[in-house]
Design a protein around this motif. Structure first.
Motif, short mmCIF file in Angstrom:
data_model
loop_
_atom_site.label_atom_id
_atom_site.label_comp_id
_atom_site.label_asym_id
_atom_site.label_seq_id
_atom_site.Cartn_x
_atom_site.Cartn_y
_atom_site.Cartn_z
N ARG A 29 0.57 3.95 -2.92
CA ARG A 29 -0.74 4.63 -2.87
C ARG A 29 -0.73 5.69 -1.76
NH1 ARG A 29 -3.61 5.77 -6.53
NH2 ARG A 29 -3.73 7.76 -5.51
N GLU A 30 -0.17 5.33 -0.60
CA GLU A 30 -0.11 6.26 0.52
C GLU A 30 0.74 7.49 0.16
OE1 GLU A 30 0.93 4.27 4.35
OE2 GLU A 30 0.44 2.45 3.26
N SER A 86 2.59 2.03 -9.88
CA SER A 86 2.99 3.15 -9.03
C SER A 86 3.66 4.24 -9.86
CB SER A 86 3.98 2.66 -7.96
OG SER A 86 3.45 1.57 -7.27
N ASP A 142 -1.27 9.61 -2.21
CA ASP A 142 -2.35 10.29 -1.47
C ASP A 142 -1.81 11.47 -0.66
OD1 ASP A 142 -4.17 8.55 -2.52
OD2 ASP A 142 -4.38 7.32 -0.70
N THR A 160 0.81 -1.22 0.00
CA THR A 160 0.00 0.00 0.00
C THR A 160 0.85 1.27 0.00
OG1 THR A 160 -0.04 -0.04 2.41
CG2 THR A 160 -1.89 -1.10 1.27
N GLY A 204 1.18 5.97 -11.82
CA GLY A 204 0.42 6.82 -10.90
C GLY A 204 1.13 8.14 -10.64
#
Ligand SMILES: [Zn+2]
Length: 435
Positions: free
Chosen positions: A165-166, A202, A169, A162, A205
């Motif tokens: 993503r963290e 990632s 964010d 995760t 992203g």
């Protein structure tokens, strides 16, 4: 609030310029420059006595999370290569951070910068066990001293599923926080560790978020041959192919840290995007890690200078950039490192939406008053000789950022330095015990 600097040796790097005169600051900006400026009501007068007054310097690539590393316990064993330096030293330190130690790191790093006349820090942050909110925690530390920051959170998959993503964010969250302020003190880039620790989703992203936020990506590239080797093994292509595949080379404002092991052909390919990509050169760090020398003389893209976490002394970094290029038999044209510092200021100016690195009217009042009264003639033509061989951080006496005094007569006046350093020492002890 306004200040009139009288009888200064005004020095700029972009382009190199030396002239004598006065400079007036009002409301955080340079209001006028010239000879015999008229004193206005409420002006604070600073008699420079012919000493050098210059814009604050910019550290183009650093890691403030390492500010509390001085004297930390030795790694469990001596690293034998770059990957082991990361695994045994820096990735153990960054995992041990909590919000308090992140803030203390920002404070200590900014204090070190201030004393060297470095007023803006382009930082690449990592604290894998306290990601959400960490950029605000880091900002709080830097802001307590008064410096500016171009921050990012290092997106990576190196610890858990995760994690990337963290990191994304946190970048989005901090960007939203900044957009509600718009004060030119802090801005955000999308941070990415390096190709070799980023899974495809990632990496894509990061590029997608950079497009959304209309900002650059700050990433390490080919600092060591392991970046190319692991990228080949895991993703079946070389670094440049991967960057092209995810669209990274199309993102304006992107900073590539190091490039130590890029080939001449790869430098050329990056140079095709020179209108909006930067290379961050960190020669002291490259020597310290034993990763080799970046043939920066081959770079056709804009080059900025960074310390990569080893303090914030940009004079040292400029000198090392020049000296190491001679040592490597790949000499830079004399004084080229001053151009790198100018480029660092341009990069930070674009990121923060304000003019840094200039003594022009309208530029930010980020000013360094030195005690340097040249003992040999100082002109525009020989500025590099003074900058590299005589003028240095030991002459930094007063620093103003955004029109506000942060250092006066060598004393920090923007915060309670003694108390903050005592708190940092306590945080460092706890940080080390968590490693
Ligand atoms: Zn770095």
């Amino acid at each position: 609030m306004s200040t009139l600097f009288r009888d200064a040796m005004l020095v700029e790097l972009d382009p190199p310029m030396v002239r004598q005169g006065d400079l007036r600051v009002s409301d955080g900006r340079i209001a006028s420059v010239g000879r015999n400026l008229t004193l206005q009501q409420d002006d604070e007068i600073v008699d420079c006595g012919g000493a050098v007054l210059m814009p604050g310097l910019v550290n183009g690539h650093t890691h403030l999370y390492s500010s509390l590393a001085a004297g930390m316990p030795a790694p469990p064993r001596q690293p034998t290569n770059f990957l082991e330096i990361l695994e045994l030293i820096w990735w153990r330190l960054d995992r041990a951070h909590n919000f308090k130690s992140v803030t203390a790191s920002g404070t200590v790093g900014a204090l070190a910068a201030l004393r060297c006349g470095t007023t803006t820090l382009v930082d690449h942050h990592a604290s894998p066990n306290c990601i959400a909110g960490s950029l605000s925690a880091l900002e709080a530390g830097i802001a307590s001293v008064g410096c500016r920051g171009v921050l990012c959170y290092e997106v990576t998959d190196r610890n858990r599923d995760t994690e990337a993503r963290e990191g994304l964010d946190e970048t989005s969250r901090y960007a939203r926080e900044l957009s509600s302020r718009k004060n030119h003190r802090f801005s955000v880039l999308v941070g990415a560790h390096a190709s070799f620790t980023l899974e495809e989703e990632s990496f894509v992203g990061c590029v997608r978020l950079a497009r959304e936020l209309d900002t650059g990506v700050h990433i390490h590239i080919a600092e060591d041959p392991c970046d190319e080797r692991i990228t080949q093994e895991k993703f079946g292509c070389g670094l440049m192919e991967r960057f092209e595949r995810v669209g990274l080379l199309e993102i304006p404002g992107t900073i590539f840290g190091h490039g130590t092991h890029l080939s001449a052909e790869e430098f050329t390919r990056l140079g095709e995007h020179k209108d909006y990509l930067h290379l961050a050169h960190n020669p002291s760090s490259n020597m310290n890690n034993g990763v080799g020398y970046t043939p920066v003389v081959s770079a056709t893209m804009p080059v900025v200078l960074g310390t990569d976490g080893i303090g914030a002394d940009m004079w040292r970094e400029a000198r090392v950039a020049e000296f190491k290029s001679h040592d490597a038999q790949l000499s830079l044209p004399f004084g080229k490192s001053l151009g790198f510092l100018a480029e660092s200021a341009r990069l930070a100016s674009r990121a923060l939406g304000i003019t840094l690195g200039s003594l022009g009217v309208g530029a930010a009042a980020d000013l360094v008053l030195t005690g340097y009264r040249p003992a040999t003639p100082l002109t525009t033509d020989n500025l590099a000789g003074h900058f590299l061989y005589a003028l240095g951080p030991e002459f930094v006496r007063d620093v103003m950022i955004d029109g506000r005094w942060c250092l006066r007569g060598g004393e920090v006046v923007s915060c309670d330095e003694r108390a903050l350093r005592a708190d940092a020492a306590a945080q460092a002890g706890e940080l080390w015990s968590r490693m």
